[in-house]
Structures are given as C-alpha cells and as structure tokens.
Write a protein that holds these residues in place. Structure first.
Motif, short mmCIF file in Angstrom:
data_model
loop_
_atom_site.label_atom_id
_atom_site.label_comp_id
_atom_site.label_asym_id
_atom_site.label_seq_id
_atom_site.Cartn_x
_atom_site.Cartn_y
_atom_site.Cartn_z
N HIS A 137 0.85 -1.19 0.00
CA HIS A 137 0.00 0.00 0.00
C HIS A 137 0.88 1.24 0.00
N PHE A 138 0.30 2.33 -0.49
CA PHE A 138 1.06 3.58 -0.59
C PHE A 138 0.37 4.68 0.20
N ALA A 139 1.19 5.57 0.75
CA ALA A 139 0.71 6.83 1.29
C ALA A 139 1.42 7.93 0.53
N PHE A 140 0.68 8.99 0.22
CA PHE A 140 1.24 10.08 -0.59
C PHE A 140 0.86 11.41 0.03
N GLY A 141 1.85 12.24 0.30
CA GLY A 141 1.55 13.51 0.97
C GLY A 141 1.04 13.23 2.37
N TYR A 142 -0.21 13.62 2.62
CA TYR A 142 -0.88 13.28 3.87
C TYR A 142 -2.05 12.34 3.64
N ASP A 143 -2.10 11.73 2.46
CA ASP A 143 -3.19 10.82 2.11
C ASP A 143 -2.74 9.39 2.38
N ILE A 144 -3.49 8.69 3.22
CA ILE A 144 -3.07 7.36 3.66
C ILE A 144 -3.61 6.26 2.75
N GLY A 145 -4.45 6.63 1.78
CA GLY A 145 -4.88 5.66 0.78
C GLY A 145 -6.22 5.02 1.02
N LEU A 146 -7.03 5.55 1.95
CA LEU A 146 -8.32 4.94 2.25
C LEU A 146 -9.47 5.50 1.40
N ASN A 147 -9.27 6.67 0.83
CA ASN A 147 -10.38 7.33 0.14
C ASN A 147 -10.38 7.01 -1.35
N SER A 148 -11.58 6.95 -1.92
CA SER A 148 -11.70 6.73 -3.35
C SER A 148 -11.15 7.94 -4.10
N ALA A 149 -10.85 7.74 -5.37
CA ALA A 149 -10.29 8.83 -6.18
C ALA A 149 -11.25 10.00 -6.26
N ILE A 150 -12.55 9.72 -6.43
CA ILE A 150 -13.51 10.82 -6.59
C ILE A 150 -13.72 11.54 -5.26
N ALA A 151 -13.74 10.82 -4.14
CA ALA A 151 -13.88 11.48 -2.84
C ALA A 151 -12.68 12.36 -2.56
N HIS A 152 -11.49 11.84 -2.89
CA HIS A 152 -10.27 12.62 -2.70
C HIS A 152 -10.31 13.90 -3.51
N ARG A 153 -10.73 13.81 -4.77
CA ARG A 153 -10.74 14.99 -5.63
C ARG A 153 -11.79 15.99 -5.18
N LEU A 154 -12.96 15.51 -4.78
CA LEU A 154 -14.01 16.42 -4.30
C LEU A 154 -13.55 17.16 -3.05
N ALA A 155 -12.95 16.41 -2.12
CA ALA A 155 -12.53 17.02 -0.86
C ALA A 155 -11.45 18.07 -1.07
N ASN A 156 -10.54 17.81 -2.02
CA ASN A 156 -9.43 18.73 -2.23
C ASN A 156 -9.78 19.91 -3.13
N ASP A 157 -10.99 19.91 -3.65
CA ASP A 157 -11.47 21.01 -4.48
C ASP A 157 -12.53 21.77 -3.67
N LYS A 158 -12.16 22.95 -3.17
CA LYS A 158 -13.05 23.68 -2.26
C LYS A 158 -14.40 24.01 -2.88
N SER A 159 -14.37 24.40 -4.15
CA SER A 159 -15.61 24.74 -4.83
C SER A 159 -16.50 23.51 -5.03
N ALA A 160 -15.90 22.42 -5.51
CA ALA A 160 -16.68 21.20 -5.74
C ALA A 160 -17.25 20.66 -4.44
N ALA A 161 -16.45 20.69 -3.37
CA ALA A 161 -16.93 20.19 -2.07
C ALA A 161 -18.12 21.00 -1.60
N ALA A 162 -18.05 22.32 -1.73
CA ALA A 162 -19.16 23.17 -1.30
C ALA A 162 -20.41 22.89 -2.14
#
Length: 309
Positions: A42-67
């Motif tokens: 398994h990989f960890a990258f930055g502060y991401d431990i690898g548990l979140n799906s790609a779409i959840a990760h992208r939504l969370a890291n995009d302030k506008s999309a998350a809102a």
C-alpha cells in the motif's frame, strides 16, 4: 516537523510498520511511502493514507466542488465560488470573470476571502474589502494556482476540526486563535510582543497595534484559524457542542463519500456550518501536544488499510 526534519505523519507510519512487521520504503523525501506486509503493498502520498476513493479525494481537495456537493446534499456550508486562471484561455476562464468577482465583492460589503481552490494551511489566503485589494489577491493567487475561490467573509465565532474514520470521530479539537488581554496600560503591540505573537500583527493597522488595550479586554490577533497561522489546537470534551460538530462532520463525509478525513466546521451567527473537507489528514500541530492521540488515530486508519477492524 520533528527535530529530525521528518514529518509527524511519516514518523507515525514508521512506528506502525515497525510494530506490525511491515516493511517501509520512504521515497521522494518522505512524500511517497510504500508499505509492504502480509502479502500486500500500500502507498501513502503527501498526507493521504490511501483509504479514500479517487472521486472522494478529488471532491474534498477542491473547495468549490466540495461546497457544491454539500449544498446539493443539504449540508450547511460556507459557499465557495470557483474562478479559473485566465492564463488557460478565455474559453476556460470565461469572458466575464472579472465582472463576476466585482459583483461578489459588491454583494458582500463586509468583505470576501480569496484563496486557492486547492491547498491547505491557510497559504495565499486574503481578506478583501475593496477593488484594489481584490486585484492584488487575485494576481497573487493566480501566480501559482490554476483556480481560486471566493467566499463571503464571515465572523467566525469558533472553528472546530473533526478527524473522522468510518464515520467515527477520532479527534475533535477547537482552533484557538492567539489573543492577548489588556491591562489598561500597554499597547496591543507591547502585549503581543510579550506573549511572543509579534508575527500576528502584520495585517493590523498602525492605529490598532499602537492603541492601549483596556483592562480585561480580549483582543484576537489573527482573523484566520489556521494552525500554521498561530492557532492552537485545544481538545474538546464530550458535550453538546462536540456532538453537534461531530454529527455535522459525519454528514459532510457521507455527502462526499469519504472514509478518512479532517473536516473543519465553523460557528457563524450561532449556527454551525462546514468550512472545508480535507482528504489528507495532517496532525503536525496536534502531535506536539497530544502525540499518543495522533499515533492512535493513524494506527486505526492503517489498521483499515491492512484489512483490520
């Protein structure tokens, strides 16, 4: 960071791997971690431990999309309007982006906040109250970001961070901004200097910093709640406020479909709303005060990564 220069995140993963018979390969200066054990890698990258799906990760890291997603799901939040960098072309940024920004400023006479659409730690975040400040902030953010967001400036009475794992609040703490208490004799500058908060005065006017603070009166030194901007994490005890914040964070996580996240909720006009969702869980400041809690949180997440409960 620790004295070794290695992030708390990396140290926590080192300890977990050492105690669970997992081989750890640290690459890219500690930003890429490869964990191998029990027949898995398994990989960890930055502060991401690898548990979140790609779409959840992208939504969370995009302030506008998350809102936008939170609004669609009926979760109260602070709106963030997206503007794309005009360097990408008029067909991407649109022809009327400047007028739209000015309209937002006019609609929010108390001011707006301009910040990168992606990113953490409060870097390149500007409070804007007029066109000149808006132009400077937009130029600064667009110099290093492909997109920015504009949010209404609101008087945040409290900001709380909830770190969730599988809808369970692992850690809940307030972000306590640096402040001083007046004695009726000394100026704000003198009080802040004595408390070691000189850096917090940079955005205040000369009139504000040179004024004597009345006896017993509190002065908050920074409008930001970011830990990197001097705020201090203070663990919240069980109670009604903690429960409200945790439940709101759970609702936000469910809306985005995220498993492991840190979610910031704020109290504005006595009502709680989501400010941001972060897919990467960073606890560097908290670890200085509560290292055991931080280790336990990462341990629980890594147990999930390796198939534990």
């Amino acid at each position: 960071m620790a004295a070794t220069g290695e992030r708390i995140f990396v140290q926590a993963i080192r300890r977990y791997c050492a105690s669970h018979g997992i081989a750890l390969d640290v690459r890219s200066g500690g930003w890429l971690l490869a964990m191998s054990g029990h027949g898995e890698r398994h990989f960890a990258f930055g502060y991401d431990i690898g548990l979140n799906s790609a779409i959840a990760h992208r939504l969370a890291n995009d302030k506008s999309a998350a809102a936008e997603v939170l609004t669609l799901e009926g979760v109260p939040c602070i709106p963030h309007r997206l503007f794309l960098n005009p360097s990408m072309g008029a067909h991407v940024a649109g022809p009327d982006w400047q007028q739209a920004m000015l309209m937002l400023l006019a609609q929010n006479p108390q001011g707006v906040v301009v910040k990168p659409n992606e990113g953490t730690s409060g870097r390149a975040v500007f409070k804007v109250t007029n066109r000149n400040e808006l132009d400077r902030a937009v130029t600064e953010v667009f110099s290093s970001s492909l997109g920015l967001v504009i949010a209404p400036y609101v008087e945040i009475e409290d900001e709380v961070r909830v770190i969730l794992l599988d809808d369970k609040p692992m850690t809940v703490y307030r972000k306590e901004r640096p402040q001083v208490v007046g004695d009726g004799l000394r100026t704000l500058r003198e009080l802040a200097s004595e408390a070691g908060h000189d850096r917090q005065l940079r955005e205040l006017t000369a009139q504000e910093v040179n004024a004597v603070v009345p006896n017993g009166e509190h002065r908050i030194l920074n409008w930001r709640h970011n830990l990197d901007a001097g705020a201090r994490p203070v663990l919240m005890e069980d109670g009604e406020v903690r429960a409200i914040c945790a439940q709101l964070a759970v609702e936000a996580a469910a809306a985005i479909g995220i498993t492991f996240a840190s979610i910031d909720v704020v109290r504005v006009d006595d009502a709680w709303r989501v400010l941001e969702v972060n897919s990467g869980v960073m606890m560097e400041a908290l670890a200085k005060l509560h290292p055991e809690l931080v280790q336990a949180t990462y341990d629980a997440a890594l147990d999930r990564v390796f198939g534990g409960s």
